[in-house]
Design an enzyme around this catalytic site. Structure first.
Site, PDB file in Angstrom:
ATOM      1  N   ASP A 120      -0.408 -13.894   0.264  1.00 36.83           N
ATOM      2  CA  ASP A 120      -1.388 -13.962  -0.283  1.00 36.83           C
ATOM      3  C   ASP A 120      -2.950 -14.897  -0.472  1.00 36.83           C
ATOM      4  O   ASP A 120      -3.536 -14.522   0.614  1.00 36.83           O
ATOM      5  CB  ASP A 120      -1.110 -13.868  -2.051  1.00 36.83           C
ATOM      6  CG  ASP A 120      -1.955 -13.707  -2.991  1.00 36.83           C
ATOM      7  OD1 ASP A 120      -2.480 -12.635  -3.482  1.00 36.83           O
ATOM      8  OD2 ASP A 120      -2.609 -14.062  -3.578  1.00 36.83           O
ATOM      9  N   ASP A 247       4.501  -3.683  -0.414  1.00 32.95           N
ATOM     10  CA  ASP A 247       2.876  -4.036  -0.959  1.00 32.95           C
ATOM     11  C   ASP A 247       2.004  -2.739  -0.566  1.00 32.95           C
ATOM     12  O   ASP A 247       1.547  -2.869   0.147  1.00 32.95           O
ATOM     13  CB  ASP A 247       2.503  -5.056  -0.523  1.00 32.95           C
ATOM     14  CG  ASP A 247       2.139  -6.009  -1.405  1.00 32.95           C
ATOM     15  OD1 ASP A 247       1.107  -5.648  -2.416  1.00 32.95           O
ATOM     16  OD2 ASP A 247       1.423  -6.938  -0.515  1.00 32.95           O
ATOM     17  N   HIS A 277       5.280  -8.032  -3.215  1.00 41.27           N
ATOM     18  CA  HIS A 277       4.489  -8.955  -2.369  1.00 41.27           C
ATOM     19  C   HIS A 277       4.250  -9.964  -2.550  1.00 41.27           C
ATOM     20  O   HIS A 277       4.235 -10.689  -0.898  1.00 41.27           O
ATOM     21  CB  HIS A 277       3.056  -8.503  -3.717  1.00 41.27           C
ATOM     22  CG  HIS A 277       1.981  -9.304  -3.410  1.00 41.27           C
ATOM     23  ND1 HIS A 277       1.220  -9.190  -2.508  1.00 41.27           N
ATOM     24  CD2 HIS A 277       1.134 -10.357  -3.517  1.00 41.27           C
ATOM     25  CE1 HIS A 277       0.121 -10.075  -1.923  1.00 41.27           C
ATOM     26  NE2 HIS A 277       0.133 -10.570  -2.869  1.00 41.27           N
TER      27      HIS A 277
END
Length: 299
Positions: A120, A247, A277
């Protein structure tokens, strides 16, 4: 002096599976918290970078098996997250400031021979840090992340998340982590992700992050990210992708890394099955094995 909040320490009492001693370092005006496990004089250092809206708790399943193998494992909380200081002024949170705070951690601890594991926003920041502090890094593992320039339109799933994050009256951090996982999390785990934020005033950093992603070419950080991509076109150090199969936001992004980066050629890239995710939450032990194998295969 900028105003900031410190989450009271009792908010972190009795967290499930998070026994790590706290460490702090000044990065500019603020204190950044980090986990530091394993031998301090280890030949190899592994830097684990979280993203939005998690904190180093996300890495609790990876830290012990990696440190037990003799690696020094550093897992910081980005400014505004976890046990780190939380500036209250939204304008303090810029992409560049986050990169600079991270670089201050790396240089302040004099980390060398680093294997980066980033997911991320950990990738949006960590991949920039590698490009600007190249000599300190030995290898890169990219997981469910990207280095956006805004030249490719964002997916609708991201735009929905962006709208939600800015419009919802109370940002439900624990529920956001749950929604980013395939499996059901326990209430203890959801509570742990909520623990850094006693109320909404502590969530300025989490609120701001989605708006900082370069989703158009006129973003102030677009040019620096383009420069970073030029760096990676010549990056010959080992680079591996570990994206999950569940994801919707980052799915397919691993292809860009594998096609562009010379150091990605010939590596054992992995698609992590049965994870969303936040793949560290669901497959942390497996990821730790893969990271260790990656280091051993690329001495």
């Amino acid at each position: 002096m900028q105003t900031y909040l410190e989450t009271p320490s009792d908010c972190f009492s009795n967290l499930k599976d998070y026994p790590f001693s706290p460490h702090y370092i000044s990065v500019g005006e603020f204190k950044m918290h980090y986990v530091d496990e394993g031998p301090k004089d280890a030949k190899e250092t592994i830097l684990l970078l979280h993203g939005e809206p998690s904190w180093s708790y996300l890495y609790r399943k990876m830290i012990p098996p990696l440190s037990e193998k003799g690696y020094r494992v550093i897992a910081p909380d980005l400014i505004g997250f976890g046990k780190s200081d939380k500036p209250t002024d939204l304008k303090t949170y810029t992409y560049k400031n986050h990169v600079d705070w991270l670089k201050n951690l790396i240089t302040g601890l004099d980390l060398q021979n680093i294997t980066l594991f980033c997911q991320d926003w950990g990738g949006l920041l960590g991949l920039r840090a590698v490009s600007e502090l190249d000599s300190r890094f030995a290898r890169v593992c990219a997981a469910n992340t990207f280095l956006p320039t805004g030249d490719i339109p964002p997916k609708e799933d991201f735009l929905k998340w962006l709208r939600f994050s800015q419009e919802v009256s109370k940002l439900p951090v624990g529920k956001i982590i749950q929604n980013g996982c395939v499996s059901k999390l326990s209430q203890d785990v959801i509570h742990a992700y909520d623990s850094p934020y006693p109320d909404e005033s502590y969530k300025a950093g989490a609120r701001k992050f989605p708006t900082l992603v370069p989703i158009s070419p006129d973003n102030p950080e677009t040019e620096r990210n383009r420069q970073a991509w030029m760096f990676y076109k010549n990056f010959k150090k080992p680079f591996i992708t570990m994206f999950s199969d569940g994801d919707p936001i980052t799915k397919g992004g691993d292809i860009f890394f594998r096609r562009t980066i010379p150091g990605a050629k010939g590596q054992k890239h992995t698609v992590i099955q049965g994870a969303g995710h936040f793949l560290q939450e669901e497959k942390g032990e497996l990821l730790a094995e893969l990271v260790s194998e990656f280091i051993q295969n690329n001495p």
